[in-house]
Design a protein around this motif. Structure first.
Motif, PDB file in Angstrom:
ATOM      1  N   CYS A  17     -17.456  40.287  -4.640  1.00 38.60           N
ATOM      2  CA  CYS A  17     -16.480  39.948  -5.688  1.00 38.60           C
ATOM      3  C   CYS A  17     -15.052  40.150  -5.164  1.00 38.60           C
ATOM      4  O   CYS A  17     -14.791  40.953  -4.269  1.00 38.60           O
ATOM      5  CB  CYS A  17     -16.745  40.714  -6.971  1.00 38.60           C
ATOM      6  N   ASP A  18     -14.152  39.394  -5.724  1.00 40.41           N
ATOM      7  CA  ASP A  18     -12.762  39.342  -5.259  1.00 40.41           C
ATOM      8  C   ASP A  18     -12.100  40.723  -5.237  1.00 40.41           C
ATOM      9  O   ASP A  18     -11.410  41.066  -4.278  1.00 40.41           O
ATOM     10  CB  ASP A  18     -11.969  38.380  -6.155  1.00 40.41           C
ATOM     11  N   GLU A  19     -12.324  41.521  -6.285  1.00 36.61           N
ATOM     12  CA  GLU A  19     -11.695  42.839  -6.361  1.00 36.61           C
ATOM     13  C   GLU A  19     -12.143  43.750  -5.215  1.00 36.61           C
ATOM     14  O   GLU A  19     -11.336  44.484  -4.648  1.00 36.61           O
ATOM     15  CB  GLU A  19     -12.004  43.521  -7.701  1.00 36.61           C
ATOM     16  N   LYS A  22     -10.762  42.292  -1.698  1.00 37.69           N
ATOM     17  CA  LYS A  22      -9.335  42.579  -1.506  1.00 37.69           C
ATOM     18  C   LYS A  22      -9.083  44.068  -1.286  1.00 37.69           C
ATOM     19  O   LYS A  22      -8.231  44.443  -0.477  1.00 37.69           O
ATOM     20  CB  LYS A  22      -8.530  42.049  -2.684  1.00 37.69           C
ATOM     21  N   LEU A  23      -9.831  44.924  -1.978  1.00 38.44           N
ATOM     22  CA  LEU A  23      -9.681  46.364  -1.771  1.00 38.44           C
ATOM     23  C   LEU A  23     -10.116  46.743  -0.355  1.00 38.44           C
ATOM     24  O   LEU A  23      -9.458  47.538   0.313  1.00 38.44           O
ATOM     25  CB  LEU A  23     -10.470  47.146  -2.811  1.00 38.44           C
ATOM     26  N   ALA A  87      -4.601  46.619  -5.362  1.00 38.65           N
ATOM     27  CA  ALA A  87      -6.019  46.239  -5.233  1.00 38.65           C
ATOM     28  C   ALA A  87      -6.917  47.317  -5.836  1.00 38.65           C
ATOM     29  O   ALA A  87      -7.910  47.012  -6.498  1.00 38.65           O
ATOM     30  CB  ALA A  87      -6.363  46.010  -3.761  1.00 38.65           C
ATOM     31  N   GLU A  88      -6.556  48.569  -5.617  1.00 34.25           N
ATOM     32  CA  GLU A  88      -7.329  49.677  -6.166  1.00 34.25           C
ATOM     33  C   GLU A  88      -7.280  49.664  -7.693  1.00 34.25           C
ATOM     34  O   GLU A  88      -8.300  49.894  -8.358  1.00 34.25           O
ATOM     35  CB  GLU A  88      -6.782  50.992  -5.621  1.00 34.25           C
ATOM     36  N   ARG A  90      -6.816  46.996  -9.640  1.00 31.64           N
ATOM     37  CA  ARG A  90      -7.628  45.867 -10.119  1.00 31.64           C
ATOM     38  C   ARG A  90      -9.117  46.201 -10.030  1.00 31.64           C
ATOM     39  O   ARG A  90      -9.887  45.892 -10.938  1.00 31.64           O
ATOM     40  CB  ARG A  90      -7.302  44.594  -9.337  1.00 31.64           C
ATOM     41  N   PHE A  91      -9.525  46.843  -8.926  1.00 28.59           N
ATOM     42  CA  PHE A  91     -10.920  47.251  -8.789  1.00 28.59           C
ATOM     43  C   PHE A  91     -11.292  48.251  -9.877  1.00 28.59           C
ATOM     44  O   PHE A  91     -12.362  48.158 -10.484  1.00 28.59           O
ATOM     45  CB  PHE A  91     -11.187  47.861  -7.407  1.00 28.59           C
ATOM     46  N   MET A  94     -11.977  46.569 -13.182  1.00 22.43           N
ATOM     47  CA  MET A  94     -13.260  45.873 -13.129  1.00 22.43           C
ATOM     48  C   MET A  94     -14.411  46.872 -13.170  1.00 22.43           C
ATOM     49  O   MET A  94     -15.378  46.691 -13.909  1.00 22.43           O
ATOM     50  CB  MET A  94     -13.331  45.019 -11.853  1.00 22.43           C
TER      51      MET A  94
END
Length: 116
Positions: A17-19, A22-23, A87-88, A90-91, A94
């Protein structure tokens, strides 16, 4: 299907997954640079200090607020650290959503004795 098979399937999807992607990418930029690691560590220590004060005293001291305020522009000028923190975050959003879905699916309130 076996619950463990589903968990492995979920883990495989989560890794794509994107999150998470990117993380992981942002993390590599931090790991390879001691200055970036130190800046992130300092920021985390200050966050923990602020959180601890908030929990213990009900508020954050002006000194810590000032340190956080001063650290913000420094972090925003460091692209690798800034990207990692974003990024962290956003993760984290989610992941919180996923945990809520799983907890709701279980149908058991695990917050007994905890303030909501």
């Amino acid at each position: 299907m076996n619950i463990y098979d589903k968990a492995n399937e979920f883990a495989a999807e989560l890794g794509k997954c994107d999150e998470v992607v990117k993380l992981r990418e942002a993390s590599k930029k931090i790991e390879g640079n001691e200055d970036n690691k130190k800046m992130l560590d300092d920021f985390r220590r200050l966050q923990i200090e602020a959180y601890t004060e908030q929990m213990q005293k009900g508020s954050i001291s002006e000194e810590i607020q000032e340190k956080l305020k001063n650290m913000g522009p420094v972090i925003s000028m460091n692209l690798a650290v800034s990207e990692y923190i974003q990024a962290e975050q956003r993760f984290s959003v989610m992941w919180d959503d996923v945990l809520k879905i799983l907890n709701d699916g279980i149908g058991i309130d695990f917050t007994f004795g905890m303030s909501k």
